[in-house]
Design a protein around this motif. Structure first.
Motif, PDB file in Angstrom:
ATOM      1  N   ALA A  62     -88.261  11.028  37.998  1.00 59.76           N
ATOM      2  CA  ALA A  62     -89.670  11.106  37.625  1.00 59.76           C
ATOM      3  C   ALA A  62     -90.246  12.473  37.981  1.00 59.76           C
ATOM      4  N   THR A  63     -89.864  12.990  39.144  1.00 54.62           N
ATOM      5  CA  THR A  63     -90.342  14.321  39.543  1.00 54.62           C
ATOM      6  C   THR A  63     -89.755  15.396  38.638  1.00 54.62           C
ATOM      7  N   VAL A 101     -88.904  15.117  35.464  1.00 60.72           N
ATOM      8  CA  VAL A 101     -89.613  15.090  34.183  1.00 60.72           C
ATOM      9  C   VAL A 101     -90.987  15.733  34.325  1.00 60.72           C
ATOM     10  N   ARG A 102     -91.685  15.431  35.409  1.00 59.93           N
ATOM     11  CA  ARG A 102     -93.024  15.990  35.616  1.00 59.93           C
ATOM     12  C   ARG A 102     -92.987  17.500  35.812  1.00 59.93           C
ATOM     13  N   ARG A 103     -92.061  17.968  36.647  1.00 61.36           N
ATOM     14  CA  ARG A 103     -91.967  19.412  36.911  1.00 61.36           C
ATOM     15  C   ARG A 103     -91.576  20.167  35.641  1.00 61.36           C
ATOM     16  N   ALA A 157     -92.267  19.252  32.542  1.00 57.08           N
ATOM     17  CA  ALA A 157     -93.424  19.249  31.648  1.00 57.08           C
ATOM     18  C   ALA A 157     -94.462  20.278  32.086  1.00 57.08           C
ATOM     19  N   GLU A 158     -94.652  20.418  33.393  1.00 57.55           N
ATOM     20  CA  GLU A 158     -95.627  21.377  33.901  1.00 57.55           C
ATOM     21  C   GLU A 158     -95.260  22.814  33.531  1.00 57.55           C
ATOM     22  N   SER A 202     -85.845  19.135  30.852  1.00 61.14           N
ATOM     23  CA  SER A 202     -85.295  18.578  32.093  1.00 61.14           C
ATOM     24  C   SER A 202     -83.837  18.195  31.851  1.00 61.14           C
TER      25      SER A 202
END
Length: 317
Positions: free
Chosen positions: A35-36, A38-40, A42-43, A48
């Motif tokens: 989850a981290t 994917v978030r990092r 996207a930011e 990923s």
């Protein structure tokens, strides 16, 4: 063959956010990493990438210590597909790959093949020959090579235990399915194709789906009778599963047979997933088929109660 320079055909010209690991079980700690990741990614508007291995590294470097697997490669890929990651690369773990020093693994594989910009790892991560590439080595390499290293803390079960593949394997092997599910964030499961059996169950009113023999590396709970959720092409059903021999009829081969509640059909050749919900009893012989049939009726009643009262896995803490 050296990994250096091998094309992978991914659009990584601007770099990628990468995580590396065996990910056996894809448990709640792994899910936190994904989850981290994917978030990092996207930011930073980057893809990923999960880099994992087949076979398990210990099968190559120390076969005697190689653990049974919570998830086979196809099961891991199914879990990764649900995580939202852009790409998964399954690297063949060979003696040559195992011999790479940590710095060479970073240069040839993570930078050379996956255009590493940021690396996400767990707090106890180690890689390279002898797992000498620890967090401090990674940070030094990141400083010199220009990539960021993000270290994630462990995830704990509601009762305060750190989640690990080792602990979940111990729970499954001991038949503690509740503890295994708490670590996995889902019931422990097995999957495979439905094959023809001897159809003996039909003669006593309990037809079964027979699962093909599983790879030896797949971890199974102890022999016995279990309440299960059955994931079929037609949908999800409750059921009860017998894992092990059938001593009442003189069959001592270990089998996986499931009686599905409230459903019938011709599913030979179909793929099924069986989610373990609860253990009902151990395997034992009965004096005859009528006694076995009576016990199966009791097992069904207990399984239906277990399925109706089973709680969903706790959310990530």
């Amino acid at each position: 063959m050296s990994p250096r320079g091998e094309p992978i055909g991914l659009p990584l010209e601007h770099g990628a956010v990468v995580t590396v690991g065996t990910f056996d079980g894809v448990h709640r700690g792994h899910q936190d990493v994904l989850a981290t990741l994917v978030r990092r990614a996207a930011e930073q508007s980057l893809p990923s990438v999960v880099v994992t291995f087949d076979p398990h590294p210990l099968e190559v470097v120390n076969p005697a210590a190689a653990p049974p697997l919570l998830t086979l490669t196809n099961e891991k890929l199914a879990m990764f597909a649900q995580s939202g990651v852009s790409y998964v690369a399954v690297l063949p773990f060979t003696p040559r790959l195992a011999a790479l020093e940590a710095e060479q693994f970073v240069d040839d594989v993570l930078l050379g093949r996956f255009a590493l910009r940021e690396l996400l790892v767990g707090h106890d991560h180690g890689f390279g020959r002898g797992r000498l590439g620890d967090i401090e080595v990674l940070r030094q390499l990141g400083h010199r090579r220009g990539f960021q290293v993000t270290v994630l803390p462990p995830v704990h079960t509601p009762d305060g235990h750190a989640i690990s593949s080792t602990a979940i394997r111990r729970a499954v092997a001991g038949g503690d399915l509740a503890r295994a599910a708490a670590g996995l964030g889902r019931p422990y499961s097995i999957s495979g194709r439905i094959v023809h059996g001897d159809q003996r169950g039909r003669t006593i009113g309990y037809p079964t789906l027979n699962l093909e023999p599983l790879p030896e590396r797949k971890l199974l709970p102890p022999d016995g009778v279990y309440a299960v959720r059955v994931q079929l092409p037609a949908g999800e059903y409750g059921g009860m599963l017998n894992l092990g021999p059938r001593p009442t009829v003189g069959d001592f081969q270990r089998r996986i047979e499931t009686h599905v509640f409230d459903a019938s059909g011709d599913w030979y050749g179909a793929h099924v997933r069986l989610d373990f919900v609860g253990r009902l009893r151990g395997t034992r012989p009965f004096p005859g088929l009528e006694a076995l049939k009576a016990q199966l009726a009791e097992d069904e009643a207990q399984a239906r109660v277990a399925l109706a009262t089973a709680r969903p896995a706790a959310p990530l803490s």
